[in-house]
Motif scaffolding. Structure first.
Motif, PDB file in Angstrom:
ATOM      1  N   ALA A   1       0.847  -1.191   0.000  1.00 44.70           N
ATOM      2  CA  ALA A   1       0.000   0.000   0.000  1.00 44.70           C
ATOM      3  C   ALA A   1       0.878   1.235   0.000  1.00 44.70           C
ATOM      4  CB  ALA A   1      -0.928   0.017   1.209  1.00 44.70           C
ATOM      5  N   THR A   2       0.348   2.325  -0.525  1.00 46.35           N
ATOM      6  CA  THR A   2       1.079   3.579  -0.507  1.00 46.35           C
ATOM      7  C   THR A   2       0.104   4.746  -0.504  1.00 46.35           C
ATOM      8  OG1 THR A   2       2.791   4.918  -1.612  1.00 46.35           O
ATOM      9  CG2 THR A   2       1.275   3.695  -3.026  1.00 46.35           C
ATOM     10  N   GLY A   3       0.525   5.822   0.088  1.00 49.36           N
ATOM     11  CA  GLY A   3      -0.264   7.048   0.122  1.00 49.36           C
ATOM     12  C   GLY A   3       0.660   8.204   0.416  1.00 49.36           C
TER      13      GLY A   3
ATOM     14  N   THR B   1      -3.468  11.870  -0.159  1.00 54.37           N
ATOM     15  CA  THR B   1      -3.950  11.122  -1.313  1.00 54.37           C
ATOM     16  C   THR B   1      -4.952  10.073  -0.820  1.00 54.37           C
ATOM     17  OG1 THR B   1      -2.180   9.493  -1.176  1.00 54.37           O
ATOM     18  CG2 THR B   1      -1.766  11.451  -2.537  1.00 54.37           C
ATOM     19  N   PRO B   2      -5.816   9.583  -1.700  1.00 54.89           N
ATOM     20  CA  PRO B   2      -6.837   8.613  -1.273  1.00 54.89           C
ATOM     21  C   PRO B   2      -6.287   7.352  -0.622  1.00 54.89           C
ATOM     22  CG  PRO B   2      -7.440   9.545  -3.381  1.00 54.89           C
ATOM     23  CD  PRO B   2      -6.043  10.039  -3.096  1.00 54.89           C
ATOM     24  N   GLY B   3      -5.050   6.971  -0.935  1.00 50.64           N
ATOM     25  CA  GLY B   3      -4.482   5.754  -0.368  1.00 50.64           C
ATOM     26  C   GLY B   3      -3.851   5.922   1.006  1.00 50.64           C
ATOM     27  N   TYR B   4      -3.880   7.124   1.543  1.00 51.83           N
ATOM     28  CA  TYR B   4      -3.164   7.411   2.787  1.00 51.83           C
ATOM     29  C   TYR B   4      -3.652   6.568   3.963  1.00 51.83           C
ATOM     30  CZ  TYR B   4      -1.687  10.078   6.912  1.00 51.83           C
ATOM     31  OH  TYR B   4      -1.175  10.457   8.128  1.00 51.83           O
ATOM     32  N   PHE B   5      -4.969   6.551   4.200  1.00 51.44           N
ATOM     33  CA  PHE B   5      -5.481   5.859   5.382  1.00 51.44           C
ATOM     34  C   PHE B   5      -5.330   4.346   5.263  1.00 51.44           C
ATOM     35  CE2 PHE B   5      -7.974   9.862   5.936  1.00 51.44           C
ATOM     36  CZ  PHE B   5      -7.389  10.232   7.136  1.00 51.44           C
TER      37      PHE B   5
END
Length: 206
Positions: free
Chosen positions: A21-23, A55-59
């Motif tokens: 995952a990445t954000g 960014t949307p992937g943060y959480f």
């Protein structure tokens, strides 16, 4: 850094072996200064509020629980109405009855933003510091000047960091990368001297 490059960096990072995952966030992890938006209006009154551009992937990367509503998504863009997520500390301070979804806060001249979700508190300034009320806005709606990319994966942390560094430069080789570190290193610096913490936690990826 353009919005399209945020998405491209995240997409390429997720293609790398070991990266799950990445954000990205506009504030360094575990130490980003108090700050806030002095013209944020909540319940008719101007207040100081920690405002984070993510960014949307943060959480998902931070494995932050969603307590109510929804996360930010790629469809939250400049062409759609401004929305925010808030943390549990925000809800306790301003909407203790937990009737938070659908309420609006005014982000200065950016206008009103609708609360679409509530997330659990994250450690912000340091391991020993309580979470402050915060609102989170998608970087697709408000473009940050600089960001810290967070990558979660399997295997050796330093190897993953080197892959991440190379991936960012494959999108924009002129992008300055400073103080790349693992989460363990951030935690250790957070609980050591304030002077050392200030030196190590200035993470900027773009």
């Amino acid at each position: 850094l353009f919005r399209s490059q945020f998405a491209e960096i995240e997409s390429r990072l997720l293609q790398q072996p070991g990266i799950e995952a990445t954000g990205a966030t506009a504030r360094p992890i575990l130490g980003g200064g108090g700050g806030g938006e002095p013209t944020v209006t909540i319940l008719g009154r101007e207040r100081l509020l920690r405002l984070e551009l993510i960014t949307p992937g943060y959480f998902r990367t931070m494995q932050t629980p969603l307590l109510n509503g929804r996360f930010l998504t790629p469809s939250d863009s400049q062409r759609s109405a401004l929305v925010v997520l808030v943390n549990s500390a925000f809800e306790r301070a301003y909407f203790p009855d937990k009737n938070t979804l659908g309420k609006q806060i005014v982000l200065g001249n950016r206008g009103a933003a609708t609360i679409v979700g509530v997330v659990a508190d994250l450690k912000q300034e340091g391991i020993d510091q309580p979470a402050q009320p915060a609102a989170f806005v998608s970087s697709n709606q408000i473009l940050p000047r600089a960001v810290t990319f967070i990558v979660r994966g399997r295997g050796d942390a330093h190897a993953i960091l080197e892959v991440a560094r190379a991936t960012v430069r494959s999108v924009n080789k002129l992008l300055p990368l400073t103080n790349v570190a693992s989460l363990d290193e951030l935690v250790q610096s957070s609980i050591s001297s304030p002077r050392l913490r200030t030196s190590l936690l200035s993470l900027v990826a773009g």
